[in-house]
Design a protein around this motif. Structure first.
Motif, PDB file in Angstrom:
ATOM      1  N   ASP A  38       0.838  -1.206   0.000  1.00 21.16           N
ATOM      2  CA  ASP A  38       0.000   0.000   0.000  1.00 21.16           C
ATOM      3  C   ASP A  38       0.869   1.251   0.000  1.00 21.16           C
ATOM      4  OD1 ASP A  38      -2.610   1.383   0.335  1.00 21.16           O
ATOM      5  OD2 ASP A  38      -1.738   1.957   2.264  1.00 21.16           O
ATOM      6  N   GLU A  39       1.919   1.259   0.821  1.00 21.97           N
ATOM      7  CA  GLU A  39       2.795   2.422   0.896  1.00 21.97           C
ATOM      8  C   GLU A  39       3.563   2.647  -0.404  1.00 21.97           C
ATOM      9  OE1 GLU A  39       3.683   2.209   5.723  1.00 21.97           O
ATOM     10  OE2 GLU A  39       5.158   1.443   4.274  1.00 21.97           O
ATOM     11  N   LEU A  40       3.783   1.573  -1.146  1.00 20.97           N
ATOM     12  CA  LEU A  40       4.486   1.696  -2.430  1.00 20.97           C
ATOM     13  C   LEU A  40       3.545   2.006  -3.586  1.00 20.97           C
ATOM     14  CD1 LEU A  40       7.021  -1.258  -2.064  1.00 20.97           C
ATOM     15  CD2 LEU A  40       7.476   1.204  -1.821  1.00 20.97           C
ATOM     16  N   GLY A  41       2.258   2.212  -3.253  1.00 22.63           N
ATOM     17  CA  GLY A  41       1.297   2.619  -4.272  1.00 22.63           C
ATOM     18  C   GLY A  41       0.769   1.501  -5.136  1.00 22.63           C
ATOM     19  N   GLU A  42       0.917   0.272  -4.686  1.00 22.77           N
ATOM     20  CA  GLU A  42       0.401  -0.861  -5.449  1.00 22.77           C
ATOM     21  C   GLU A  42      -1.085  -1.049  -5.139  1.00 22.77           C
ATOM     22  OE1 GLU A  42       2.092  -2.755  -7.715  1.00 22.77           O
ATOM     23  OE2 GLU A  42       3.659  -1.255  -7.459  1.00 22.77           O
ATOM     24  N   SER A  43      -1.922  -0.856  -6.126  1.00 24.00           N
ATOM     25  CA  SER A  43      -3.375  -0.984  -5.929  1.00 24.00           C
ATOM     26  C   SER A  43      -3.758  -2.460  -6.023  1.00 24.00           C
ATOM     27  CB  SER A  43      -4.136  -0.180  -6.979  1.00 24.00           C
ATOM     28  OG  SER A  43      -3.780  -0.595  -8.287  1.00 24.00           O
ATOM     29  N   ARG A  44      -3.842  -3.085  -4.857  1.00 24.50           N
ATOM     30  CA  ARG A  44      -4.116  -4.507  -4.816  1.00 24.50           C
ATOM     31  C   ARG A  44      -4.971  -4.803  -3.591  1.00 24.50           C
ATOM     32  NH1 ARG A  44      -1.830  -9.156  -6.740  1.00 24.50           N
ATOM     33  NH2 ARG A  44      -2.097 -11.009  -5.442  1.00 24.50           N
ATOM     34  N   GLN A  45      -6.035  -5.573  -3.764  1.00 27.33           N
ATOM     35  CA  GLN A  45      -6.855  -6.005  -2.635  1.00 27.33           C
ATOM     36  C   GLN A  45      -6.182  -7.221  -1.996  1.00 27.33           C
ATOM     37  OE1 GLN A  45      -9.597  -4.390  -1.427  1.00 27.33           O
ATOM     38  NE2 GLN A  45      -9.092  -2.832  -2.955  1.00 27.33           N
ATOM     39  N   CYS A  46      -5.384  -6.963  -0.972  1.00 27.09           N
ATOM     40  CA  CYS A  46      -4.572  -8.019  -0.372  1.00 27.09           C
ATOM     41  C   CYS A  46      -5.367  -8.866   0.620  1.00 27.09           C
ATOM     42  CB  CYS A  46      -3.369  -7.409   0.339  1.00 27.09           C
ATOM     43  SG  CYS A  46      -2.207  -6.565  -0.753  1.00 27.09           S
ATOM     44  N   VAL A  47      -4.903 -10.102   0.786  1.00 26.20           N
ATOM     45  CA  VAL A  47      -5.536 -11.021   1.740  1.00 26.20           C
ATOM     46  C   VAL A  47      -4.510 -11.672   2.656  1.00 26.20           C
ATOM     47  CG1 VAL A  47      -7.450 -11.542   0.171  1.00 26.20           C
ATOM     48  CG2 VAL A  47      -5.388 -12.990   0.135  1.00 26.20           C
ATOM     49  N   ALA A  48      -3.226 -11.336   2.478  1.00 30.77           N
ATOM     50  CA  ALA A  48      -2.176 -12.053   3.193  1.00 30.77           C
ATOM     51  C   ALA A  48      -2.317 -11.955   4.706  1.00 30.77           C
ATOM     52  CB  ALA A  48      -0.800 -11.529   2.750  1.00 30.77           C
ATOM     53  N   ALA A  49      -2.736 -10.801   5.220  1.00 32.73           N
ATOM     54  CA  ALA A  49      -2.862 -10.644   6.671  1.00 32.73           C
ATOM     55  C   ALA A  49      -3.980 -11.522   7.218  1.00 32.73           C
ATOM     56  CB  ALA A  49      -3.110  -9.184   7.021  1.00 32.73           C
ATOM     57  N   ALA A  50      -5.141 -11.504   6.562  1.00 27.21           N
ATOM     58  CA  ALA A  50      -6.273 -12.301   7.039  1.00 27.21           C
ATOM     59  C   ALA A  50      -5.979 -13.793   6.933  1.00 27.21           C
ATOM     60  CB  ALA A  50      -7.534 -11.949   6.241  1.00 27.21           C
ATOM     61  N   VAL A  51      -5.389 -14.216   5.823  1.00 26.63           N
ATOM     62  CA  VAL A  51      -5.052 -15.627   5.663  1.00 26.63           C
ATOM     63  C   VAL A  51      -4.010 -16.037   6.702  1.00 26.63           C
ATOM     64  CG1 VAL A  51      -3.986 -17.327   4.130  1.00 26.63           C
ATOM     65  CG2 VAL A  51      -5.653 -15.696   3.220  1.00 26.63           C
ATOM     66  N   GLY A  52      -3.033 -15.178   6.941  1.00 23.48           N
ATOM     67  CA  GLY A  52      -2.007 -15.485   7.932  1.00 23.48           C
ATOM     68  C   GLY A  52      -2.591 -15.668   9.317  1.00 23.48           C
ATOM     69  N   ALA A  53      -3.594 -14.850   9.664  1.00 25.76           N
ATOM     70  CA  ALA A  53      -4.227 -14.979  10.983  1.00 25.76           C
ATOM     71  C   ALA A  53      -4.933 -16.317  11.124  1.00 25.76           C
ATOM     72  CB  ALA A  53      -5.201 -13.828  11.194  1.00 25.76           C
ATOM     73  N   VAL A  54      -5.647 -16.736  10.078  1.00 30.88           N
ATOM     74  CA  VAL A  54      -6.356 -18.018  10.135  1.00 30.88           C
ATOM     75  C   VAL A  54      -5.366 -19.178  10.201  1.00 30.88           C
ATOM     76  CG1 VAL A  54      -7.944 -19.570   8.931  1.00 30.88           C
ATOM     77  CG2 VAL A  54      -8.375 -17.105   8.937  1.00 30.88           C
ATOM     78  N   MET A  55      -4.308 -19.103   9.417  1.00 29.11           N
ATOM     79  CA  MET A  55      -3.338 -20.192   9.422  1.00 29.11           C
ATOM     80  C   MET A  55      -2.617 -20.275  10.772  1.00 29.11           C
ATOM     81  SD  MET A  55      -4.009 -21.457   6.564  1.00 29.11           S
ATOM     82  CE  MET A  55      -2.754 -22.725   6.319  1.00 29.11           C
ATOM     83  N   GLY A  56      -2.406 -19.124  11.414  1.00 28.16           N
ATOM     84  CA  GLY A  56      -1.833 -19.150  12.747  1.00 28.16           C
ATOM     85  C   GLY A  56      -2.753 -19.849  13.732  1.00 28.16           C
ATOM     86  N   ASP A  57      -4.066 -19.562  13.621  1.00 29.96           N
ATOM     87  CA  ASP A  57      -5.044 -20.249  14.473  1.00 29.96           C
ATOM     88  C   ASP A  57      -5.087 -21.745  14.163  1.00 29.96           C
ATOM     89  OD1 ASP A  57      -5.736 -17.946  15.773  1.00 29.96           O
ATOM     90  OD2 ASP A  57      -7.560 -17.577  14.603  1.00 29.96           O
ATOM     91  N   TRP A  58      -4.951 -22.079  12.903  1.00 28.26           N
ATOM     92  CA  TRP A  58      -4.956 -23.488  12.494  1.00 28.26           C
ATOM     93  C   TRP A  58      -3.882 -24.267  13.267  1.00 28.26           C
ATOM     94  CZ3 TRP A  58      -7.772 -25.934   8.357  1.00 28.26           C
ATOM     95  CH2 TRP A  58      -7.360 -27.231   8.060  1.00 28.26           C
ATOM     96  N   TYR A  59      -2.721 -23.661  13.387  1.00 31.71           N
ATOM     97  CA  TYR A  59      -1.618 -24.343  14.069  1.00 31.71           C
ATOM     98  C   TYR A  59      -1.790 -24.319  15.586  1.00 31.71           C
ATOM     99  CZ  TYR A  59       3.096 -25.890  15.195  1.00 31.71           C
ATOM    100  OH  TYR A  59       4.179 -26.599  15.686  1.00 31.71           O
ATOM    101  N   GLU A  60      -2.278 -23.203  16.126  1.00 32.55           N
ATOM    102  CA  GLU A  60      -2.274 -23.007  17.573  1.00 32.55           C
ATOM    103  C   GLU A  60      -3.470 -23.627  18.285  1.00 32.55           C
ATOM    104  OE1 GLU A  60       0.253 -22.235  19.007  1.00 32.55           O
ATOM    105  OE2 GLU A  60       1.035 -20.226  18.619  1.00 32.55           O
ATOM    106  N   ARG A  61      -4.624 -23.668  17.650  1.00 36.21           N
ATOM    107  CA  ARG A  61      -5.805 -24.136  18.364  1.00 36.21           C
ATOM    108  C   ARG A  61      -5.709 -25.629  18.688  1.00 36.21           C
ATOM    109  NH1 ARG A  61     -11.656 -22.239  16.828  1.00 36.21           N
ATOM    110  NH2 ARG A  61     -11.900 -23.380  18.779  1.00 36.21           N
ATOM    111  N   ASP A  62      -6.339 -26.005  19.794  1.00 36.81           N
ATOM    112  CA  ASP A  62      -6.247 -27.403  20.206  1.00 36.81           C
ATOM    113  C   ASP A  62      -7.014 -28.298  19.239  1.00 36.81           C
ATOM    114  OD1 ASP A  62      -9.045 -28.264  21.422  1.00 36.81           O
ATOM    115  OD2 ASP A  62      -8.696 -26.180  22.002  1.00 36.81           O
TER     116      ASP A  62
END
Length: 836
Positions: free
Chosen positions: A476-500
């Protein structure tokens, strides 16, 4: 239908003078001051007093009360009393049904109409329904309203950021505002810059073209701005590319984060979007921001389940959720299922590919030159994320997509043989599950095991959310107009590993979604859309935490019985001193009281017939396939029941265990009854609404549906819309489903294996059946027949569910064999006006 409506001669009008006089004579309890009608229904005083008593002890009341109990007014009366007598500061009401939300608004207005000092109330709606640009479809097609709004908010916030030399209060609010008394020491924005941005976007009266296409108008109100989203004035930004911003957001800052709307703009001090949306638009202020300001000032906030139970939506209410909050949870029989859905996460294959591409695009930018490399590294370093971590995340996502493709292919090979690729039509036209562990065993899932073998350990999984955020911010700071999903996907994948692995079940979900283009990476993608599903099996744990953070409240529904089961699976029981099972309260926890109430139907008993039809149990095991030439004795027996019920006078609803069974019953009935037969199926809301209109119009018809469908609860069949309802069989979900088996196993660990099936499957199924028969009698003057068909509803049957009916139902329902149905219908309708 509301608790208040459909009560015939018993309906009441608001009377402020009556309540004031009765309060003054010393005979009536204080809550009568806040009760909106002349006289309460039979069970309302007990309900109100029970809620007040438990609320003062910081506890919870679980209450079952059918239509006509007056649950809405009882809960609001108790809540109002507790607020006005300083036991609580505010009330939060949540319901999953739009109609019930409207009823709470209506009843709160009735309460206020009798008070000199009314309560301030507001009903919440979602951002998509409030954003002026989104409502008028003015955002780019590739952006969601939420994402586009957040981007504009961030750009606007940067534009209004206060300069060290700026007087932060010069030219502050353009007119009077609610909630604009911000502490100067905490204020990081400059109201004058907000006012300047809003002014820059306003139309020039001399140059403005008055054509409708040039003005931004929504909700019947004209805004001060043009339809196009404005860019910041060049003098307010550094650089050659002024960013887009939101003038409605800027105006909110100009008001010191205040609202031009106040509670007096609402009918009887209760605001809905009907009032605050057009008022905010006319003043040029963001309606969603105005709503946020107002809810912080409100005595009563009315919203949906997401506002309280969804981790992503709850921040909106965070300012009013604490130990001084009294909560009212309506339609609480839906609590388990709704919260389980809210707490479950799904990442589709396409989304995984997008996350990979987010990382790849940033790496590609860094490789363009030494300067680009240095700039990317510097920006990532501000997030403590090295470029190597982005490369590892890209490789991980790429490998996960490959693993997913291979795993789906292997599953289809094992289930349908290798020949399925040559004949995709042979694959089932339905969703499928691919479990990644034994649903009944607490063990690590296959994806996690594969990843660890490949060197993707816990540190990598846990870093993905931070890496994704760094990637998105840098792009975003570099001016790339892209609807990113990396943060949301990363959060879910982190839960995937951590949850019992005891309460969270991991599987691949294949949604039947045929591709129109045929351009797919693998053959099965022409038929299915795949995703990784992290399924929450035990919502009680999250519910307990949420309820424990609040002061107390009421959870209510027409179908909560058995109440002891409800209090356990909802997490309430664990709040008590003697918590039980896997959710037991800690030894040093003093506990909180939990009370229960169960009320019967108060409408005249002579107006209804209630029957348990003692037919052979209608189960998947004994009924065979739902085909025309079935040759099955159980289906033969039920054909007799179905045609007898369908020939009953007036409108008849027959609720089958699922849509496939409904299609079979409808096909059979069309050949044997003269009435029109309508068959419901899983479809769009528009198609369902059209089906309802057809059913209600003209002479009596037969509507065949699934007990688990959308027509058996939350739909009004008041007046002459429904005269009989028969629920066939116990509508259990597919007990072979891996996720259902995982839920049962989780319940077994928490509550005991001996009650796991009962808690997880049987009780929710019986509640669905009870909701369906509850559609028949909605008022004191209504007449009709309620039937539960199948021997399992009788008291002494094998696998009987009789004990899961309410005490009133167990007392009232009469047992009979199918042979007596016809004569009983004739006898009942001979004593009442026979519908067409």
């Amino acid at each position: 239908m509301s608790d208040r409506e459909g009560t015939g001669s018993e309906s009441r009008s608001a009377s402020a003078s009556a309540t004031a006089e009765s309060d003054g004579n010393g005979d009536d309890p204080p809550w009568r001051t806040y009760f909106g009608y002349d006289e309460p229904y039979a069970n309302q005083p007990d309900a109100v007093e029970a809620a007040i008593e438990v609320g003062r002890k910081n506890g919870y009341l679980a209450m079952e009360g059918p239509c006509g109990t007056g649950k809405t007014m009882a809960a609001l009366t108790a809540a109002t009393t507790l607020v006005r007598e300083d036991d609580y500061e505010n009330v939060v009401v949540v319901t999953p049904v739009k109609q019930q939300l409207d009823q709470f608004v209506e009843d709160l207005r009735v309460v206020n109409s009798g008070l000199d000092d009314p309560l301030d109330g507001i009903a919440l709606v979602g951002k998509r329904d409030l954003c002026p640009y989104g409502r008028e479809d003015l955002f780019p097609r590739d952006a969601t309203v939420h994402d586009r709004c957040e981007d504009l908010r961030e750009d606007t916030a940067r534009l209004v950021e206060a300069d060290g030399g700026t007087d932060a209060h010069s030219g502050a609010a353009t007119d009077a505002a609610v909630g604009g008394d911000t502490d100067e020491e905490d204020q990081w924005w400059d109201p004058k810059r907000g006012a300047d941005l809003a002014e820059a976007a306003r139309r020039d009266p001399e140059q403005f073209n008055t054509m409708a296409d040039d003005r931004l108008e929504t909700a019947g109100e004209e805004s001060p701005y043009r339809r196009e989203q404005p860019r910041a004035p060049e003098e307010m930004v550094d650089g050659d590319d002024p960013p887009l911003y939101c003038p409605f957001e800027a105006d909110w800052y100009a008001r010191n984060k205040g609202s031009p709307v106040d509670f007096t703009d609402g009918e009887d001090n209760v605001l809905t979007s009907t009032e605050f949306l057009p008022e905010s638009v006319a003043h040029g202020t963001c309606p969603h921001r105005a709503m946020g300001v107002l809810l912080g000032e409100a005595d009563v906030v009315i919203g949906n389940y997401n506002h309280l139970f969804d981790p992503d939506s709850r921040p909106l209410l965070s300012q009013v959720l604490d130990e001084s909050t009294f909560v009212v949870v309506d339609e609480a029989h839906r609590l388990e299922g709704r919260v389980r859905d809210l707490l479950s996460d799904r990442v589709g294959r396409h989304t995984l590919v997008r996350a990979r591409n987010d990382c790849a695009q940033l790496l590609q930018l860094a490789n363009q030159s030494r300067d680009h490399e240095r700039e990317v590294d510097d920006r990532l370093a501000s997030h403590d994320v090295p470029r190597d971590a982005v490369a590892t995340a890209r490789a991980f996502y790429d490998d996960v997509v490959g693993w997913l493709d291979d795993r789906v292919t292997a599953h289809l090979d094992s289930e349908f043989g290798r020949g399925w690729e040559q004949d995709l039509r042979s694959l089932p036209e339905e969703d499928m599950e691919v479990p990644l562990r034994d649903p009944e065993t607490e063990e690590v899932d296959d994806l996690t095991e594969w990843a660890e073998r490949e060197g993707y350990g816990g540190d990598l999984w846990r870093s993905l959310a931070a890496v994704g955020t760094a990637v998105e911010t840098t792009l975003d700071e570099l001016g790339e107009s892209r609807q990113c999903v990396a943060a949301a996907v990363g959060a879910v994948m982190g839960d995937w590993y951590e949850r019992d692995h005891a309460t969270a079940f991991r599987e691949i979900e294949l949604e039947h979604s045929p591709s129109d283009t045929g351009a797919t990476a693998t053959p099965w993608q022409e038929v299915y859309t795949a995703g990784l599903l992290l399924y929450d099996c035990m919502p009680a744990q999250a519910l307990r935490t949420i309820f424990d953070e609040l002061g107390g409240g009421v959870l209510m529904s027409a179908t909560l019985e058995p109440l002891d089961v409800f209090t356990r699976v909802s997490g309430l029981d664990a709040l008590e001193r003697s918590g039980t099972g896997g959710l037991a309260a800690a030894d040093d926890d003093p506990g909180r009281p939990v009370e229960t109430r169960s009320y019967g139907l108060t409408f005249p008993e002579e107006n209804r017939a209630s029957w348990l039809v003692d037919a052979t149990a209608y189960t998947a095991r004994n009924r065979g396939d739902p085909v025309r030439d079935h040759g099955n004795r159980t289906r033969d027996e039920y054909e007799q029941v179905l045609r007898t019920v369908a020939r009953s006078p007036g409108n008849v609803m027959i609720a089958m265990p699922n849509y496939r069974e409904a299609a079979w019953a409808g096909s059979y009935l069309r050949d044997v009854v003269e009435k029109e037969v309508l068959v419901d199926e899983s479809s769009s809301n528009e198609a369902t609404d059209e089906l309802k209109r057809d059913f209600f119009a003209g002479p009596g018809k037969v509507l065949v549906t699934s007990t688990r469908g959308t027509l058996t609860e939350g739909v009004d069949y008041d007046g002459d819309k429904l005269h009989a309802c028969a629920v066939v069989g116990v509508p259990l979900v597919n007990i072979g489903s891996p996720r259902v088996r995982a839920v049962q196993a989780a319940y077994g660990r928490a509550f005991g294996d001996d009650v796991a099936f009962e808690y997880a499957l049987t009780v929710p199924a019986v509640r669905r059946a009870r909701q369906a028969i509850g559609r028949v009698i909605r008022g004191a003057d209504e007449v009709g027949v309620r039937m539960l068909v199948g021997e399992r509803y009788t008291e002494d049957a094998v696998h009987s569910v009789h004990e899961y009916l309410s005490p009133a139902e167990r007392s009232e329902f009469v047992r009979m064999t199918p042979d007596f149905l016809g004569p009983q219908f004739d006898s009942f309708w001979s004593d009442h006006d026979r519908p067409e």
